[in-house]
Design a protein around this motif. Sequence first.
Motif, PDB file in Angstrom:
ATOM      1  N   THR B 356       0.842  -1.202   0.000  1.00 51.70           N
ATOM      2  CA  THR B 356       0.000   0.000   0.000  1.00 51.70           C
ATOM      3  C   THR B 356       0.870   1.242   0.000  1.00 51.70           C
ATOM      4  OG1 THR B 356      -0.168   0.072   2.416  1.00 51.70           O
ATOM      5  CG2 THR B 356      -1.829  -1.229   1.247  1.00 51.70           C
ATOM      6  N   ASP B 357       0.243   2.378  -0.292  1.00 53.76           N
ATOM      7  CA  ASP B 357       1.031   3.606  -0.383  1.00 53.76           C
ATOM      8  C   ASP B 357       0.339   4.780   0.300  1.00 53.76           C
ATOM      9  OD1 ASP B 357      -1.044   3.889  -2.111  1.00 53.76           O
ATOM     10  OD2 ASP B 357       0.164   4.028  -3.930  1.00 53.76           O
ATOM     11  N   THR B 358      -0.601   4.467   1.201  1.00 51.32           N
ATOM     12  CA  THR B 358      -1.227   5.531   1.969  1.00 51.32           C
ATOM     13  C   THR B 358      -0.506   5.659   3.308  1.00 51.32           C
ATOM     14  OG1 THR B 358      -2.985   3.867   2.022  1.00 51.32           O
ATOM     15  CG2 THR B 358      -3.503   5.950   1.007  1.00 51.32           C
ATOM     16  N   ASP B 359      -0.936   6.547   4.199  1.00 54.27           N
ATOM     17  CA  ASP B 359      -0.139   6.852   5.388  1.00 54.27           C
ATOM     18  C   ASP B 359      -0.546   6.100   6.650  1.00 54.27           C
ATOM     19  OD1 ASP B 359       1.270   8.595   3.902  1.00 54.27           O
ATOM     20  OD2 ASP B 359       0.282  10.400   4.643  1.00 54.27           O
ATOM     21  N   HIS B 360      -1.801   5.681   6.711  1.00 56.31           N
ATOM     22  CA  HIS B 360      -2.326   5.152   7.974  1.00 56.31           C
ATOM     23  C   HIS B 360      -3.027   3.822   7.740  1.00 56.31           C
ATOM     24  CE1 HIS B 360      -1.534   8.941  10.030  1.00 56.31           C
ATOM     25  NE2 HIS B 360      -1.994   9.536   8.951  1.00 56.31           N
ATOM     26  N   ASP B 361      -2.305   2.856   7.195  1.00 56.71           N
ATOM     27  CA  ASP B 361      -2.916   1.572   6.894  1.00 56.71           C
ATOM     28  C   ASP B 361      -2.726   0.633   8.073  1.00 56.71           C
ATOM     29  OD1 ASP B 361      -3.400   2.773   4.510  1.00 56.71           O
ATOM     30  OD2 ASP B 361      -1.654   1.918   3.504  1.00 56.71           O
ATOM     31  N   GLU B 362      -3.796  -0.030   8.479  1.00 58.90           N
ATOM     32  CA  GLU B 362      -3.669  -0.950   9.608  1.00 58.90           C
ATOM     33  C   GLU B 362      -4.647  -2.105   9.519  1.00 58.90           C
ATOM     34  OE1 GLU B 362      -3.875   1.806  12.937  1.00 58.90           O
ATOM     35  OE2 GLU B 362      -6.056   1.694  12.948  1.00 58.90           O
ATOM     36  N   SER B 363      -4.537  -3.023  10.473  1.00 55.73           N
ATOM     37  CA  SER B 363      -5.435  -4.177  10.635  1.00 55.73           C
ATOM     38  C   SER B 363      -5.595  -5.028   9.378  1.00 55.73           C
ATOM     39  CB  SER B 363      -6.830  -3.707  11.078  1.00 55.73           C
ATOM     40  OG  SER B 363      -6.758  -2.904  12.197  1.00 55.73           O
ATOM     41  N   PRO B 364      -4.516  -5.526   8.785  1.00 54.00           N
ATOM     42  CA  PRO B 364      -4.686  -6.372   7.599  1.00 54.00           C
ATOM     43  C   PRO B 364      -5.353  -7.705   7.929  1.00 54.00           C
ATOM     44  CG  PRO B 364      -2.398  -6.397   8.316  1.00 54.00           C
ATOM     45  CD  PRO B 364      -3.102  -5.375   9.167  1.00 54.00           C
ATOM     46  N   SER B 365      -6.129  -8.201   6.948  1.00 52.97           N
ATOM     47  CA  SER B 365      -6.874  -9.448   7.128  1.00 52.97           C
ATOM     48  C   SER B 365      -7.012 -10.114   5.756  1.00 52.97           C
ATOM     49  CB  SER B 365      -8.245  -9.082   7.724  1.00 52.97           C
ATOM     50  OG  SER B 365      -9.157 -10.134   7.644  1.00 52.97           O
ATOM     51  N   PHE B 366      -6.602 -11.377   5.642  1.00 54.59           N
ATOM     52  CA  PHE B 366      -6.631 -12.064   4.351  1.00 54.59           C
ATOM     53  C   PHE B 366      -8.049 -12.479   3.959  1.00 54.59           C
ATOM     54  CE2 PHE B 366      -2.068 -12.729   4.873  1.00 54.59           C
ATOM     55  CZ  PHE B 366      -1.625 -12.669   3.560  1.00 54.59           C
ATOM     56  N   ALA B 367      -8.319 -12.428   2.646  1.00 59.14           N
ATOM     57  CA  ALA B 367      -9.509 -13.086   2.121  1.00 59.14           C
ATOM     58  C   ALA B 367      -9.330 -14.583   2.330  1.00 59.14           C
ATOM     59  CB  ALA B 367      -9.667 -12.788   0.636  1.00 59.14           C
ATOM     60  N   PRO B 368     -10.431 -15.322   2.470  1.00 59.40           N
ATOM     61  CA  PRO B 368     -10.290 -16.764   2.751  1.00 59.40           C
ATOM     62  C   PRO B 368      -9.620 -17.548   1.634  1.00 59.40           C
ATOM     63  CG  PRO B 368     -12.614 -16.097   2.675  1.00 59.40           C
ATOM     64  CD  PRO B 368     -11.803 -14.850   2.591  1.00 59.40           C
ATOM     65  N   ASN B 369      -9.520 -17.011   0.425  1.00 61.75           N
ATOM     66  CA  ASN B 369      -8.740 -17.704  -0.614  1.00 61.75           C
ATOM     67  C   ASN B 369      -7.322 -17.142  -0.733  1.00 61.75           C
ATOM     68  OD1 ASN B 369      -9.114 -15.283  -1.882  1.00 61.75           O
ATOM     69  ND2 ASN B 369     -10.108 -16.093  -3.711  1.00 61.75           N
ATOM     70  N   GLY B 370      -6.986 -16.190   0.140  1.00 60.48           N
ATOM     71  CA  GLY B 370      -5.621 -15.686   0.194  1.00 60.48           C
ATOM     72  C   GLY B 370      -5.237 -14.719  -0.916  1.00 60.48           C
ATOM     73  N   ARG B 371      -6.178 -14.338  -1.787  1.00 58.47           N
ATOM     74  CA  ARG B 371      -5.826 -13.522  -2.950  1.00 58.47           C
ATOM     75  C   ARG B 371      -5.947 -12.017  -2.722  1.00 58.47           C
ATOM     76  NH1 ARG B 371      -3.026 -16.687  -6.235  1.00 58.47           N
ATOM     77  NH2 ARG B 371      -3.455 -15.213  -7.911  1.00 58.47           N
ATOM     78  N   MET B 372      -6.649 -11.617  -1.679  1.00 59.08           N
ATOM     79  CA  MET B 372      -6.809 -10.197  -1.379  1.00 59.08           C
ATOM     80  C   MET B 372      -6.573  -9.975   0.110  1.00 59.08           C
ATOM     81  SD  MET B 372     -10.134  -8.738  -3.413  1.00 59.08           S
ATOM     82  CE  MET B 372     -11.142 -10.194  -3.461  1.00 59.08           C
ATOM     83  N   ILE B 373      -6.231  -8.737   0.440  1.00 60.49           N
ATOM     84  CA  ILE B 373      -6.073  -8.364   1.842  1.00 60.49           C
ATOM     85  C   ILE B 373      -6.984  -7.170   2.108  1.00 60.49           C
ATOM     86  CG2 ILE B 373      -4.472  -7.442   3.564  1.00 60.49           C
ATOM     87  CD1 ILE B 373      -2.246  -8.985   2.033  1.00 60.49           C
ATOM     88  N   LEU B 374      -7.768  -7.303   3.153  1.00 62.10           N
ATOM     89  CA  LEU B 374      -8.648  -6.226   3.595  1.00 62.10           C
ATOM     90  C   LEU B 374      -7.921  -5.466   4.700  1.00 62.10           C
ATOM     91  CD1 LEU B 374     -11.658  -5.065   3.728  1.00 62.10           C
ATOM     92  CD2 LEU B 374     -12.074  -6.873   5.415  1.00 62.10           C
TER      93      LEU B 374
END
Lengths: 178, 415
Positions: B356-374
Amino acid sequence: MKYAIYGVLLSVLLTACAQDPSKTGDQSADGKAGQNGAQTSGMSVNGVDGSLLNGKLSAPPKNVTGILAQRVIYFDYDSSAIRSEFRAVLDAHATFVKANPKAKLHLQGHTDERGSREYNVALGQRRADSVNKAMGLLGIDANRMEAVSFGEEKPAVEGHDEAAWSKNRRVEIRYDGE
Amino acid sequence: MLLLATLAWPVWAAMTIEIVGGAGNRIPVAVVPFAVSGAADNPADVIAADLERSGVFRLIDGRDLGPAPSEPQDIRFPAWRSKGADAMVIGQLATLAGGRFEVRFRLFDVVKGQQLAGMSYTVSASSLRAVAHKIADVVYEKLTGEPGVFSTRIAYILKRGSRYELQVSDFDGYNAITVANSPEPLISPVWAPDGSRLAYVSFEEKKPVIYVQNIFDGKRRAVARFKGSNSAPAWAPDGRRLAVVLSKDDISQIYLIDVDGGAPKRLMESAALDTEPTFSPDGRMLYFTSDRGGSPQIYRLSLDGGSAKRVTFEGNYNVSPTLSPDGKTMAFVHRREGRYLVATMDLASGQTQVLTDTDHDESPSFAPNGRMILYATRVGGRGMLATVSVDGLVKQRLSQSGDLREPAWAPLWNR
């Protein structure tokens, strides 16, 4: 009956104030004290001790003045060390708790907004633990205190700069029932 | 002023979606507008949006090819091939008696001119989005060989005014339901492996207490309410235990506790603060954040024995670990030049990539198929949710009136 004692204590307290003005000066960094308008006249720690001995208060009266009105300890960035300027505040509250067997401390640690929320809960906890430990050294029994953390969740000042952050890195001294 | 744990009501879905990037090796797919009878929304819009935000597909626009085909015999495959489409979706939506709808779709291999999948669903109006997500799942699985995540849900915290709400919604932010709300902060929701319960931290008692709540009946119980702070819950893969952070004995330390109660068992004795535990999918490793080395870094502890080993070395602030469903990748928050960014690490090689390239990114969580991160981000001072494809190329934001934070992606078997 309760009210009678309260009244007597209060009058003693006010007398103490009148007799012993302006000893503690102000802590201009202390927003809480400022809000209560408690910065102009204070009383010595000894004065508090004398007037509230064998007290039955669970917390300092809302209109208390002087150093006992100060409820906030501020911290440097990423630090849980208690700055020397706050020693007197801890002394005053320790004295109050010792003199008032019903009083219990609720020490609430806070951080600024930067970084992970859960890491900040742990950082705020370390600050609260630091005050908890200092109060223990001042003779307060562990079962009369609880150190907890709010992390970054309850900023005292909204804002995204050092001016706000320095006000948010803090431990608030609360009493049970407040 | 007590928390209304069992109260749940639908919330107006005002999420807006914005895709802020995209390139690379994507499967070109055409999602042709369905032939729709009546005033219903076109399911193709939802299917196309799902496929695009996954980061795996590139949408092919065939509007200039004339009327949209809705039956196999109407498709002019050479024309779609010349547009570059490898696959295409066609379909119909018909209004039936009694307010019900029939949705039919077919997926074609455009190169071979062969049907890959075809289904018909009969549903009520309230399930039309769910059917579209299901179709997107079928398309995703047929074309990638992996399960789609378009029918999953997410949980997050919405701060509106002075109130905090724990909400559960579809993965795209629609159909949000408030499952808990409080005048005091709520943080750290995490899904049980079976997707029926959430563990979270509530400050309603003027201190952090860990609750586990069933999202279907709204019932909840305090799982950790010890002296001091109770925070950072993480489900063990068996769904029966939580790793939690307690300050009851000392500074913040990690314990294991049964969801049904019992005494917490301390996992380590450390002089530093330990927090943010998370299990590896096989349940044998615990990843966590600790400042034992002088700055917050991520460590891992084998639950079979041994001492904790440091995992992150780059930079002086690495926190919030979470593992991909296959256990091979760790997502975490990395600070660089005062900015908080979502990064991944390939655990076998240790190779790190900032996504990511924003300033305040936190709390990552994987999609259940592992292809995206919320994850949670902040734009213009306002909290938003965002997803990023694991290659970092496709990002999408979800915003709502109010402050969104603390997202958690539910497991696949949620529905």
